[in-house]
Design a protein around this motif. Structure first.
Motif, PDB file in Angstrom:
ATOM      1  N   ASP A 150       0.798  -1.210   0.000  1.00  0.00           N
ATOM      2  CA  ASP A 150       0.000   0.000   0.000  1.00  0.00           C
ATOM      3  C   ASP A 150       0.841   1.276   0.000  1.00  0.00           C
ATOM      4  O   ASP A 150       0.310   2.375   0.018  1.00  0.00           O
ATOM      5  N   CYS A 178     -10.932  -7.823   1.727  1.00  0.00           N
ATOM      6  CA  CYS A 178     -10.601  -6.610   0.980  1.00  0.00           C
ATOM      7  C   CYS A 178     -11.630  -6.307  -0.101  1.00  0.00           C
ATOM      8  O   CYS A 178     -12.121  -5.184  -0.221  1.00  0.00           O
ATOM      9  N   GLU A 198     -14.286  -3.177  -0.033  1.00  0.00           N
ATOM     10  CA  GLU A 198     -14.289  -2.161  -1.077  1.00  0.00           C
ATOM     11  C   GLU A 198     -15.687  -1.996  -1.668  1.00  0.00           C
ATOM     12  O   GLU A 198     -16.125  -0.881  -1.970  1.00  0.00           O
ATOM     13  N   GLN A 255      -9.584   7.433   2.298  1.00  0.00           N
ATOM     14  CA  GLN A 255      -8.845   6.243   1.890  1.00  0.00           C
ATOM     15  C   GLN A 255      -7.392   6.429   2.305  1.00  0.00           C
ATOM     16  O   GLN A 255      -6.753   7.400   1.891  1.00  0.00           O
ATOM     17  N   SER A 264      -4.777   0.630   3.050  1.00  0.00           N
ATOM     18  CA  SER A 264      -5.849  -0.364   2.976  1.00  0.00           C
ATOM     19  C   SER A 264      -7.063   0.026   3.801  1.00  0.00           C
ATOM     20  O   SER A 264      -8.036  -0.711   3.861  1.00  0.00           O
TER      21      SER A 264
END
Length: 586
Positions: A295, A359, A363, A389, A392
């Motif tokens: 990330d 994940c 999302e 954001q 992650s």
């Protein structure tokens, strides 16, 4: 009724004197150093519906007597086990670093058997399918062998099934696709083989639920045809290929050595994961840590809308306003994450929802909420101030509701106070207006209408929340094809048959909310007790309100008819509710 001593450094065996606690409903001895076997007399405790022995050093097999727990077999026994508020907060520890999630009464605990991270062995009894009231079964991180019993598919209320990190073999029973309430499923790191079931909830489970089983195949991992290896003997090597030089021999030797080293590393990692019961890290990454290496190139993004009460907010401000997401600031638990109370630098209070979970699923939830709340602006919807954001992490910044959720006021209050009928009718009207706006203006089907998703401000005005499952319908669409999602007791009956979400499905769920306002009972309790003759909550019953109560009951009954074509539209429900009396403002 409740005995909870998690993370107290207890050792030795589970004491026999617990058998004398005949009224025990919740037993939590997790995160200790207990050893020995699970005593079979646990299965004779008639009122027990929540058992947590996870993260200890228990050995032996799972007692067959556990399949005799009466409160997990009979809906009548489970309903009779539910008690009134205790007057003290109850906590459940879910990870190493956290201080626990809070409940205010035993009935808030989901019926569960949690035995993960021990040294249990042998097989899973086929009789476990008798526990039809069970919602959570976690046997992960043990040494359990044998096959997965197909009888588990008889547990129609099951929401979580975790069998990961064991020594199970055979296939995943195809009948599991009938578990329509299953929201979390994990069989990773076993020795399973064959095809992964299709249909039902299996289309929504991530790849991580099945990894570590090389012989599993299916749409989620790899096509089953790819697993049909060609087992014909190889052609004999030619003379030139059979002559290996010194360099070839050295290369093969090095390759074998590296392979053995990797195999040993995997074995040691798995053993250490099982044995280090108190070394298991937090399942969530700490937001204050640097982002993971994957990330590091994802820039932080903080978006504030024009209606936001704080125009100059930074990521550092978010951390500070929640005390680094300290659990003391938790004010709620959404479908995909926790909600924290935050006080911004300008003194304005907000609610920050920190999303968690797989994940891809996280999302989707994040995108759904941002899309729905950025399109929908109404006084009876929770206002989205902005979103963030960061690596992650996904955060939603919402307006703060001083009086929490309707579910809290109906089912969780510990001081004995309750909502008056005037306030309940006001809430019903406000929630109906918010839902009518969603259906008409942005054309959104909510899919998760329930009392915990109706939030109340300081004037007890209703605001719909939790749009992570919502779906936008295009003009002239009547439905959207979807996975079966929602909450037990609120899901329309047609969803499990057609897998289509409609506006009339939301109306059904709203009808259940109206029944809760009238009765003060949860949907599952209503179904179990079948108390039609005692339908109204005694705290609101008054002869002067009888006509209004009966009118709202009639509306609720029309909302929950089995045939969706015969249900009213939410606009019609609003008109009916608006015609009932006058609401006294608080």
């Amino acid at each position: 009724m409740i005995f909870a001593l998690w993370n107290c450094g207890l050792d030795g065996r589970i004491p026999i004197w617990l058998y004398n606690c005949s009224k025990l409903q919740v037993l939590d001895l997790s995160w200790n150093h207990l050893d020995g076997e699970i005593p079979p007399w646990i299965g004779e405790m008639e009122k027990l519906f929540y058992l947590d022995f996870s993260n200890n050093s228990l050995t032996g097999e799972i007692p067959k007597n556990l399949t005799d727990l009466k409160s997990l077999i009979s809906p009548h026994k489970y309903a009779s086990s539910l008690n009134s508020p205790t007057g003290i907060p109850l906590f459940v520890k879910r990870n190493q670093s956290g201080s626990g999630l809070q409940y205010n009464q035993a009935s808030s605990f989901p019926p569960s058997i949690l035995l993960s991270n021990n040294r249990l062995n042998r097989t899973i009894w086929p009789e476990i399918g008798r526990l039809k009231q069970l919602h959570v079964l976690d046997l992960s991180k043990n040494n359990i062998t044998g096959i997965i019993p197909s009888s588990i598919s008889d547990m129609g209320n099951l929401e979580v099934l975790d069998l990961s990190c064991n020594d199970l073999n055979g296939s995943i029973p195809a009948s599991f696709n009938t578990l329509t309430f299953l929201s979390k499923f994990n069989v990773a790191n076993n020795h399973l083989q064959g095809a992964i079931p299709t249909g039902g909830q299996f289309l929504s489970f991530p790849n991580s639920s099945f990894e570590g089983n090389p012989e599993l195949c299916g749409k989620i991992i790899s096509p089953c045809a790819a697993s049909n290896l060609d087992l014909r003997p190889a052609s004999p090597p030619t003379s030139s290929s059979s002559r290996l030089g010194r360099g070839g021999i050295i290369g093969i030797t090095i390759s074998i050595g590296v392979g053995i080293a990797l195999l040993l590393a995997i074995v040691l990692l798995r053993v250490s994961r099982r044995d280090a019961g108190h070394q298991i890290g937090d399942f969530e990454e700490d937001f204050s840590r640097p982002p993971r290496s994957s990330d590091t190139f994802v820039p932080s993004k903080l978006v504030l809308f024009q209606n936001s009460d704080c125009k100059e907010l930074t990521v550092a401000d978010l951390l500070k306003s929640t005390n680094n997401f300290n659990q003391s600031n938790i004010v709620g638990c959404g479908g995909f994450g926790l909600v924290y109370k935050a006080e911004l630098p300008n003194g304005i209070k907000t609610a920050i929802k920190r999303l968690s979970g797989d994940c891809g699923q996280m999302e989707r939830e994040f995108q759904a909420e941002v899309e729905a709340l950025s399109r929908a602006q109404h006084k009876n919807l929770v206002s989205l101030q902005g979103y963030c954001q960061h690596g992650s992490e996904r955060l939603l910044i919402n307006s703060y509701m001083e009086n929490g959720s309707l579910d809290y006021w109906l089912h969780e209050r510990v001081d004995g106070s309750s909502l008056t009928w005037d306030i309940r009718l006001k809430i019903a009207k406000g929630a109906a207006r918010g839902l009518a706006y969603l259906h008409k203006e942005p054309n959104i089907v909510h899919r998760d209408i329930k009392t915990s998703n109706i939030l109340l401000n300081e004037r007890f005005e209703a605001h719909l929340a939790e749009f992570g499952l919502s779906r936008l319908l295009r003009p002239y669409d009547t439905h959207v094809t979807t996975d079966l999602v929602g909450t037990l007791g609120y899901i329309p009956p047609e969803y499990s048959q057609t897998l289509t979400a409609t506006f009339r499905g939301d109306v059904y769920s709203f009808g259940v909310v109206l029944l809760e306002l009238l009765t003060g009972k949860r949907p599952v309790e209503l179904k179990s007790e079948n108390r039609v003759e005692e339908i109204f909550d005694t705290s609101i019953w008054d002869a002067s309100y009888e006509k209004q109560l009966l009118e709202v009951l009639s509306i609720a009954c029309q909302c929950i008819v089995q045939d969706p074509r015969q249900r009213p539209s939410i606009d019609q429900v609003v008109l009916w509710l608006e015609a009932i009396g006058s609401v006294k403002e608080r």
